[in-house]
Design an enzyme around this catalytic site. Sequence first.
Site, PDB file in Angstrom:
ATOM      1  N   SER A  40      88.175  41.270  41.938  1.00 30.24           N
ATOM      2  CA  SER A  40      87.476  40.094  42.531  1.00 30.24           C
ATOM      3  C   SER A  40      87.107  38.970  41.744  1.00 30.24           C
ATOM      4  CB  SER A  40      85.919  40.754  42.958  1.00 30.24           C
ATOM      5  OG  SER A  40      85.116  39.595  43.433  1.00 30.24           O
ATOM      6  N   LYS A  93      85.347  47.648  46.326  1.00 31.38           N
ATOM      7  CA  LYS A  93      85.658  46.183  46.553  1.00 31.38           C
ATOM      8  C   LYS A  93      85.350  45.745  47.812  1.00 31.38           C
ATOM      9  CE  LYS A  93      87.175  42.090  45.854  1.00 31.38           C
ATOM     10  NZ  LYS A  93      88.184  41.426  47.242  1.00 31.38           N
ATOM     11  N   HIS A 117      81.647  45.395  47.968  1.00 30.71           N
ATOM     12  CA  HIS A 117      81.288  44.065  47.170  1.00 30.71           C
ATOM     13  C   HIS A 117      81.515  43.050  47.866  1.00 30.71           C
ATOM     14  CE1 HIS A 117      83.130  40.542  45.516  1.00 30.71           C
ATOM     15  NE2 HIS A 117      82.463  40.794  44.314  1.00 30.71           N
ATOM     16  N   ASN A 118      82.588  42.842  48.709  1.00 31.80           N
ATOM     17  CA  ASN A 118      82.803  41.910  49.648  1.00 31.80           C
ATOM     18  C   ASN A 118      81.536  41.644  50.772  1.00 31.80           C
ATOM     19  OD1 ASN A 118      84.948  41.755  48.154  1.00 31.80           O
ATOM     20  ND2 ASN A 118      86.235  40.888  50.160  1.00 31.80           N
ATOM     21  N   GLU A 178      78.573  40.481  49.402  1.00 28.72           N
ATOM     22  CA  GLU A 178      78.951  38.609  49.160  1.00 28.72           C
ATOM     23  C   GLU A 178      78.655  38.165  50.435  1.00 28.72           C
ATOM     24  OE1 GLU A 178      82.854  38.228  47.536  1.00 28.72           O
ATOM     25  OE2 GLU A 178      83.055  36.529  48.982  1.00 28.72           O
TER      26      GLU A 178
END
Length: 483
Positions: free
Chosen positions: A129, A184, A187-188, A191
């Site tokens: 990222s 990941k 994480h997104n 976000e």
Amino acid sequence: MKADIGVIGLAVMGQNLILNINDKGFTVAVYNRTITKVDRFLNKEAKGRETIRGTYDIQQFCSMLKRPRKIMLMIKAGKAIDDFVEQLLPFLTPGDVIIDGGNSFFGDTIRRTYYLRDKGINFVGTGISGGEEGARHGPSIMPGGEYEAWPLIKDIFQSICAHTPQGQPCCNWVGSDGAGHYVKMVHNGIEYGDMQLISEAYSLMNGLLKLSHSQMADIFDKWNSTELQSYLIEITARIMQHKDNDGKVLLEKILDKAGQKGTGKWTSVNSLDINVPVTLITEAVYARILSSLKAERVKAAGFFETSEFDFTGDVDSFISDIKDALLASKIISYAQGFMLLKAAAKTYSWKLDFGDIALMWREGCIIRSSFLGKINDAFQNNPALESLLFDPYFSTIIKSAQQSWRKVVSTAFNAGISVPAFASALTFFDSYRSAKLPSNLIQAQRDYFGAHTYERTDAPEGQFFHTNWTGTGGDTSAGSYQV
Ligand code: 2AM
């Protein structure tokens, strides 16, 4: 001299990652499906770099690599990965490593790990990222898969990744098979939540307080030197100031239809699959979907016009309330994200280090922030922490922000300004801190119409009862399955 690593895929992320790896002293062999892009890259972005070697077919590419070979795929997620794996296999030897650095679905990474294990190939699925800038100068890297591969790639990965202010690498081994891509994905999702929360703060400051863009830029700038310090707050301040060619603020000319590529949705779908209430991220995904119904919204706006709400309170103190609401909601979102990671570790048999994960996100990636340093501290202090909400740093903030948070949500409700993420965070908080919820009624209803049984407050948990509510339903229960 043979290359330390090979990279396939010369789109921007691939190119930047290659330049980054090469800057750190590693020799890189490169290849791309469309061969013409190899020379284009060598003659342009990689010009003058003798330790970046172009190759023009897969066999040549594989023969250029030091053994065990380390091959990184920086190509489109999905079928392209499986296709390339098949093309590579005839030229590989057991012990070689294939790394998928794309945004692959973690379920695919699990499948590929075991498929390649059978062939003696060590597969790694890694989240990366930080966008193009990150890839070039230091991304957050989240590798998972075949652990045997880690000592072979660790040096390269930990030298190209971002580092915390204390110098720790924002890259560490995440866990087996799909763990890296899963982290990941979360994480997104986080976000999505962060972006929605910031948008709601903007909506209140702009729509309710009628602040100008330069005032809002100043506020976001100021917030950026508080507990809210983060890349997303920083760029928001810049966006507020950015003028179009005609000198007007560009932001207000951008159509309010949010796009998405699906990783936020994956997080929400997975949270439903493994029974974790990740309400804020899911609300943020829905908010994007709802925003895309622009034509319907315009029509509904005409249907349901509300009278203008005049804000009569103290503007400065309400700005400070919005900041508190944003911070408290952000804590809820991360608490939910880490609840999801915890449940995933159990469901998929991963040994996740939550403090390490926070550290991997501390720099380099889109959600990078000092806040993540505090999450790392929380798990360092107590690796078995049940929820971030029980950590003294976060619980103290929530306690002191609570009144402001409620004020912001209720004011928004009264004014008819939509704040789905602020509100869902507060609703989650109120449910989570309720020793008693009205779910006893749901159990009664389920037992009434479907004989689904219930547990009792005056009997040990795990013991199920059925009541013949109508006198005609009989005493047979439908079994004690729980969904
Ligand atoms: P290309 O340059 O040949 O299109 C980003 O799209 C990267 O993924 C590019 O390097 C692109 O190669 C590659 N890519 C996209 N789809 C692919 C596929 N089906 N097979 C192989 N590579 C693919």
